[in-house]
Enzyme design. Structure first.
Site, PDB file in Angstrom:
ATOM      1  N   ASP A   1      -0.138  24.794  -6.063  1.00 48.04           N
ATOM      2  CA  ASP A   1       0.100  23.352  -6.102  1.00 48.04           C
ATOM      3  C   ASP A   1       1.577  23.119  -6.435  1.00 48.04           C
ATOM      4  OD1 ASP A   1      -0.169  20.653  -6.105  1.00 48.04           O
ATOM      5  OD2 ASP A   1      -1.515  20.522  -7.821  1.00 48.04           O
TER       6      ASP A   1
ATOM      7  N   TRP B   1      -4.316  19.739 -14.514  1.00 49.30           N
ATOM      8  CA  TRP B   1      -4.400  18.314 -14.171  1.00 49.30           C
ATOM      9  C   TRP B   1      -5.885  17.954 -14.037  1.00 49.30           C
ATOM     10  CZ3 TRP B   1      -4.261  16.046  -8.704  1.00 49.30           C
ATOM     11  CH2 TRP B   1      -4.002  14.675  -8.742  1.00 49.30           C
TER      12      TRP B   1
ATOM     13  N   LYS C   1       6.990  12.540  -6.179  1.00 54.96           N
ATOM     14  CA  LYS C   1       7.973  12.454  -7.269  1.00 54.96           C
ATOM     15  C   LYS C   1       9.388  12.696  -6.745  1.00 54.96           C
ATOM     16  CE  LYS C   1       3.921  13.187  -9.056  1.00 54.96           C
ATOM     17  NZ  LYS C   1       2.984  12.600  -9.933  1.00 54.96           N
TER      18      LYS C   1
HETATM   19  C1  LMR Z   1      -0.047  12.610 -13.367  1.00 54.91           C
HETATM   20  O1  LMR Z   1      -0.598  13.665 -13.680  1.00 54.91           O
HETATM   21  O2  LMR Z   1       0.175  11.710 -14.194  1.00 54.91           O
HETATM   22  C2  LMR Z   1       0.393  12.390 -11.968  1.00 54.91           C
HETATM   23  O3  LMR Z   1       0.131  13.504 -11.198  1.00 54.91           O
HETATM   24  C3  LMR Z   1      -0.133  11.154 -11.395  1.00 54.91           C
HETATM   25  C4  LMR Z   1      -1.598  11.203 -11.144  1.00 54.91           C
HETATM   26  O4  LMR Z   1      -1.980  10.899 -10.020  1.00 54.91           O
HETATM   27  O5  LMR Z   1      -2.360  11.543 -12.056  1.00 54.91           O
END
Ligand code: LMR
Length: 397
Positions: free
Chosen positions: A211, A131, A246
């Site tokens: 996580d 992420w 979520k």
């Molecule tokens: C995502 O990766 O789209 C979600 O975790 C929302 C975000 O805050 O980025």
């Protein structure tokens, strides 16, 4: 002027897509960008269990005075149980404690500051890819960020490469692992893979930071916690970041927790004193409403059952959408090429589409997804899978 030298930074790559999508006038547009669950009407629903809990709070909540630095103790106990399991020995031995945070992102930010200040010199290892906000949260806390491979160039989970790199991580460093529903790829480790990672974590004396943002969206609420519980049972020290965005649909109410597992109750208190101090300087005390909703649901057997049924409904719908998309790609001769969409877990699929193909999808077909090729499968409605498959086929040439 004071602000003369200040330049402009690009917008967030994920949240920015929400704006682009909103501006697109095409009625057939697809929002596969930000990770939110949508139903077949394209809405992100508030679960009925959440609505009922909110009503109960409106009727009974007597004050909105501050809660302490660790948040609501009842929420903390219940979320620890949801994550670590009802019969967890760590909870019984007072070796695990939750600090309530503004979302899972807040929990990550709190852990980043904790590592930077209380464990100086430790590097943080992230999967490649991960992420994007993982990268910036730890870097902004002043930590050295490194990567272990996760996906090969032909878009497959590469456990051998992951393990090889982890085997050489400096002793004592922190390794961030995704408990389930890996973001952005959707490729999850098997139980056997997890056992191998655990062996290396133990050998290299690494500190796992797990996580856990999608509990319930992979294989089920209990099943998704398997690796977290394995690590917590087998290792003396683990950090877990949990999100209720979520699975409770509480995105904007910002509910999460940093759960610390320590070697004994005394050490846990030491660590928690540091976290309270850090949190005080970040956000003082956490927002309460969403956490009170979660505590109301998890503390009431009937509401909890309703909620877990609602999570299961979201989970199984995502699984159906995955299978449906692969099926819709079959007439284009693409079922095999995109077979991974059917086996990945959670909301996200690393499709294997290039940044250029993603751009074409957006410009020619109003399909919005992250330029890495990540698609939020939970953003499609089942009636339009054929249309989406046509668009993908058009750019896959
Ligand atoms: C995502 O990766 O789209 C979600 O975790 C929302 C975000 O805050 O980025």
């Amino acid at each position: 002027m004071h602000f003369d030298a200040i330049g402009r930074v690009p917008g967030d790559p994920i949240l920015g897509l929400m704006d682009l999508y909103a501006q697109d006038a095409n009625p057939d547009k697809f929002d596969l960008g930000v990770g939110v669950y949508k139903d077949d009407q394209g809405l992100t629903p508030i679960p009925d269990s959440v609505k009922r809990a909110e009503q109960r709070l409106v009727d009974t909540q007597a004050t909105k005075t501050y809660i302490g630095g660790h948040g609501d103790a009842v929420f903390g106990a219940l979320i620890s149980e949801l994550v670590l399991g009802a019969g967890s020995a760590l909870i019984a031995e007072r070796r695990a404690g939750a600090t309530q945070t503004p979302g899972g992102t807040g929990a990550l930010r709190l852990s980043a500051d904790f590592i930077a200040h209380s464990l100086p010199g430790r590097g943080v290892w992230l999967s490649n890819p991960t992420w994007p906000i993982h990268e910036t949260i730890f870097a902004k806390a002043g930590l050295k960020v490194s990567h272990y491979p996760y996906v090969s160039s032909d878009n497959r989970l590469d456990v051998a490469a992951m393990l090889a790199t982890l085997s050489n991580v400096p002793k004592g460093d922190v390794v961030l692992l995704h408990a389930c529903c890996h973001n952005p790829t959707g490729f999850d480790l098997s139980r056997d893979d997890w056992r191998q990672v655990l062996r290396i974590v133990r050998e290299r004396q690494l500190l796992p930071l797990i996580d856990f943002a999608y509990q319930g969206f992979g294989d089920g609420l209990e099943q998704d916690a398997w690796a977290v519980r394995l690590f917590a049972a087998e290792l003396p020290e683990v950090l877990i970041t949990s999100s209720c965005s979520k699975n409770f649909g509480l995105y904007r109410d910002r509910v999460g927790a940093l759960i610390v597992c320590a070697a004994d109750a005394e050490k846990l208190m030491d660590v928690r004193s540091q976290l309270a101090n850090t949190a005080r300087n970040l956000w003082s005390t956490p927002p309460d409403h969403g956490a009170a909703v979660v505590a109301t649901i998890l503390g009431d057997a009937e509401l909890k059952q309703q909620w877990s049924d609602e999570v299961e409904a979201m989970r199984s719908r995502i699984a159906q959408l995955r299978a449906g998309l692969v099926e819709a790609l079959a007439p284009h001769g693409l079922a095999e090429r995109f077979a991974h969409i059917g086996t990945q877990r959670g909301m996200f699929s690393y499709t294997g589409l290039s940044a250029e193909q993603v751009r074409q999808l957006r410009e020619k077909h109003s399909v919005y997804m992250v330029s890495s090729g990540r698609a939020n499968v939970a953003g499609v409605d089942a009636t339009r899978l054929t249309l989406l498959a046509q668009a993908i086929a058009d750019v896959s040439g």
